[in-house]
Design a protein around this motif. Sequence first.
Motif, PDB file in Angstrom:
ATOM      1  N   ALA A   1      10.816   5.603   0.634  1.00 28.82           N
ATOM      2  CA  ALA A   1      10.321   5.610  -0.868  1.00 28.82           C
ATOM      3  C   ALA A   1       9.185   5.267  -1.851  1.00 28.82           C
ATOM      4  N   THR A   2       8.286   4.960  -1.206  1.00 31.37           N
ATOM      5  CA  THR A   2       7.260   4.557  -2.008  1.00 31.37           C
ATOM      6  C   THR A   2       7.170   6.268  -2.783  1.00 31.37           C
ATOM      7  N   ALA A   3       5.494   6.330  -3.234  1.00 31.47           N
ATOM      8  CA  ALA A   3       5.768   7.177  -4.836  1.00 31.47           C
ATOM      9  C   ALA A   3       4.868   8.249  -4.712  1.00 31.47           C
ATOM     10  N   LEU A   4       3.974   8.122  -3.211  1.00 39.41           N
ATOM     11  CA  LEU A   4       3.452   9.362  -3.189  1.00 39.41           C
ATOM     12  C   LEU A   4       3.538   9.981  -1.631  1.00 39.41           C
ATOM     13  N   VAL A   5       3.338  10.453  -1.164  1.00 35.38           N
ATOM     14  CA  VAL A   5       3.815  12.063  -0.044  1.00 35.38           C
ATOM     15  C   VAL A   5       2.432  11.843   0.610  1.00 35.38           C
ATOM     16  N   ASP A   6       2.264  10.240   2.274  1.00 36.30           N
ATOM     17  CA  ASP A   6       1.182   9.713   2.548  1.00 36.30           C
ATOM     18  C   ASP A   6       2.118   9.365   3.991  1.00 36.30           C
ATOM     19  N   ASN A   7       1.208   8.783   4.904  1.00 32.76           N
ATOM     20  CA  ASN A   7       1.373   8.597   5.890  1.00 32.76           C
ATOM     21  C   ASN A   7       3.125   7.286   5.810  1.00 32.76           C
ATOM     22  N   ASP A   8       3.424   7.250   6.943  1.00 29.81           N
ATOM     23  CA  ASP A   8       4.444   6.985   7.385  1.00 29.81           C
ATOM     24  C   ASP A   8       4.646   5.234   7.203  1.00 29.81           C
ATOM     25  N   VAL A   9       2.844   4.928   7.724  1.00 34.87           N
ATOM     26  CA  VAL A   9       2.965   3.644   7.449  1.00 34.87           C
ATOM     27  C   VAL A   9       0.976   3.029   7.603  1.00 34.87           C
ATOM     28  N   ASP A  10       0.989   2.078   6.590  1.00 32.55           N
ATOM     29  CA  ASP A  10      -0.277   2.183   6.583  1.00 32.55           C
ATOM     30  C   ASP A  10      -1.222   1.056   8.060  1.00 32.55           C
ATOM     31  N   ILE A  11      -2.103   1.602   8.178  1.00 28.66           N
ATOM     32  CA  ILE A  11      -2.582   0.482   9.442  1.00 28.66           C
ATOM     33  C   ILE A  11      -4.160   0.359   8.679  1.00 28.66           C
ATOM     34  N   SER A  12      -4.525  -0.600   7.952  1.00 32.48           N
ATOM     35  CA  SER A  12      -5.453  -1.917   8.086  1.00 32.48           C
ATOM     36  C   SER A  12      -7.263  -1.056   9.286  1.00 32.48           C
TER      37      SER A  12
ATOM     38  N   VAL B   1      25.146   1.864  16.728  1.00 36.69           N
ATOM     39  CA  VAL B   1      23.562   1.190  17.896  1.00 36.69           C
ATOM     40  C   VAL B   1      23.017   1.405  16.987  1.00 36.69           C
ATOM     41  N   ALA B   2      22.005   0.224  17.096  1.00 36.57           N
ATOM     42  CA  ALA B   2      20.706  -0.085  16.404  1.00 36.57           C
ATOM     43  C   ALA B   2      20.169  -0.381  17.836  1.00 36.57           C
ATOM     44  N   ALA B   3      18.561  -0.389  17.917  1.00 33.78           N
ATOM     45  CA  ALA B   3      17.474  -0.806  18.544  1.00 33.78           C
ATOM     46  C   ALA B   3      17.062  -2.404  17.912  1.00 33.78           C
ATOM     47  N   ASN B   4      17.349  -3.574  18.133  1.00 29.55           N
ATOM     48  CA  ASN B   4      17.235  -4.362  17.003  1.00 29.55           C
ATOM     49  C   ASN B   4      16.087  -6.083  18.175  1.00 29.55           C
ATOM     50  N   PRO B   5      15.105  -6.183  17.373  1.00 26.56           N
ATOM     51  CA  PRO B   5      14.007  -5.587  16.506  1.00 26.56           C
ATOM     52  C   PRO B   5      13.373  -3.947  16.748  1.00 26.56           C
ATOM     53  N   GLN B   6      12.824  -2.998  15.994  1.00 28.84           N
ATOM     54  CA  GLN B   6      12.522  -1.979  16.303  1.00 28.84           C
ATOM     55  C   GLN B   6      11.175  -2.076  16.386  1.00 28.84           C
ATOM     56  N   VAL B   7      10.408  -1.367  17.313  1.00 32.77           N
ATOM     57  CA  VAL B   7       9.677  -1.348  17.877  1.00 32.77           C
ATOM     58  C   VAL B   7       9.245   0.374  17.147  1.00 32.77           C
ATOM     59  N   LEU B   8       7.208   0.073  16.860  1.00 30.85           N
ATOM     60  CA  LEU B   8       7.275   0.919  16.582  1.00 30.85           C
ATOM     61  C   LEU B   8       6.198   1.876  17.809  1.00 30.85           C
ATOM     62  N   PRO B   9       5.897   2.542  17.614  1.00 31.99           N
ATOM     63  CA  PRO B   9       5.269   3.550  18.773  1.00 31.99           C
ATOM     64  C   PRO B   9       3.812   3.036  18.508  1.00 31.99           C
ATOM     65  N   ASN B  10       2.941   3.348  19.399  1.00 30.19           N
ATOM     66  CA  ASN B  10       1.371   3.300  19.716  1.00 30.19           C
ATOM     67  C   ASN B  10       1.089   3.992  18.497  1.00 30.19           C
ATOM     68  N   ASN B  11      -0.309   4.155  17.797  1.00 35.47           N
ATOM     69  CA  ASN B  11      -0.505   5.023  17.192  1.00 35.47           C
ATOM     70  C   ASN B  11       0.103   5.579  16.356  1.00 35.47           C
ATOM     71  N   PRO B  12       1.382   5.192  15.467  1.00 30.53           N
ATOM     72  CA  PRO B  12       2.662   6.310  15.247  1.00 30.53           C
ATOM     73  C   PRO B  12       0.965   7.162  14.685  1.00 30.53           C
ATOM     74  N   SER B  13       1.941   8.649  14.973  1.00 32.13           N
ATOM     75  CA  SER B  13       1.420   9.506  13.664  1.00 32.13           C
ATOM     76  C   SER B  13       1.953   9.863  12.686  1.00 32.13           C
ATOM     77  N   PRO B  14       0.762  10.311  11.115  1.00 35.48           N
ATOM     78  CA  PRO B  14       1.535  10.159   9.910  1.00 35.48           C
ATOM     79  C   PRO B  14       3.007   9.937   9.526  1.00 35.48           C
ATOM     80  N   ASN B  15       3.072  10.767  10.627  1.00 40.42           N
ATOM     81  CA  ASN B  15       4.969  11.903   9.858  1.00 40.42           C
ATOM     82  C   ASN B  15       5.724  11.422  10.968  1.00 40.42           C
ATOM     83  N   TYR B  16       5.615  10.264  12.064  1.00 44.38           N
ATOM     84  CA  TYR B  16       6.363   9.627  12.872  1.00 44.38           C
ATOM     85  C   TYR B  16       8.070   9.527  13.148  1.00 44.38           C
ATOM     86  N   LEU B  17       8.358   8.950  11.515  1.00 45.83           N
ATOM     87  CA  LEU B  17       9.519   9.028  10.907  1.00 45.83           C
ATOM     88  C   LEU B  17      10.104  10.524  11.347  1.00 45.83           C
TER      89      LEU B  17
END
Length: 324
Positions: free
Chosen positions: A44-55, A188-204
């Motif tokens: 939903a973000t305004a920019l085409v960017d990484n799927d998550v931000d990692i500090s 059917v849903a994972a609860n809670p969902q767990v992100l992959p380690n070092n997710p790629s910019p387009n992991y979704l």
Amino acid sequence: MHPKAHGCVDATFQINEDIPADLRVGLFSTPGKKYQARIRYSNATALVDNDVDISAESKKVTNKSRGMAVKVLDIEPGGDFLQEDCGARNQDFLMINTPSFAFANVSDYLLLNQILVEDNDDIRRFFAPLASGDFTKEQQAVAAQTFKIVQQISAIPVADPLESSYFGAAPFGFGDKQVMRFTAKPRVAANPQVLPNNPSPNYLKEALDERMKQAQPVVFDFMLQVRKKSEDNLVIENATQHWDEAKYPFVKVAVITIAAPQTNISTAENQTACENLVFNPWHALSAHEPLGGINRLRKAVYNKSAETRLEDTPSTCPFSDNNT
């Protein structure tokens, strides 16, 4: 908004056979009716960017708002349409993965987007009233409510777009005397969902593509909250308002089924078709008229956005009202 798609999938949208009689309104009038549908998953973000931000300093992950847009195709004659979809009678349901919008009204939304554009999608300046005594109590309350919802968004990890719940957020008409909000909840849903380690910019996109290669269909229950328009405490103009589910429970009214496998998600042809789709909450039966200032804003902005985005695409589609 939502410029980055993870992919589009084909689906069916079927009204429940046992839908309660008092909910047989508009699109939901005929028990058992099945429609073909097209679904787009996005950020939903305004920019085409990484799927998550990692500090870089703390390695902390900041999640982003996600979208699920459902286009129910070829609604049969029998009800007025507010705006046709390039000549077709398609009902669009636009959803995000939080129950409410992060902004209450049009002026807040304008300010928020101005800051996002000027600050490269950085929202922090919007919250300046929280750290200064130079703002009114009203300005501080607006910033505080938005900050609360943004914190909720940041705390919701989505590892797979097909395993998240999505919400219409704003109110919509439900016939002449009632108002609805809607949600799509995966069975059917994972609860809670767990992100992959070092997710790629387009992991979704990668997760969606991988899931759709499997043979098991994906099923969402489509549910409604309904209340009377005449209720004094109904604040249609405040898009941050949350409806108490104890008082207004979600009721299952339809089933979304995404058949699998669908192995064409990442093909150039499917991605182009996905990019050329136009979603607008005003692609709707009049029984489900979008309500509130945010929805009134979306009509003009989404039409102009589609016109600009597709100006080089051969099309005779008018992005304007047909019946209103």
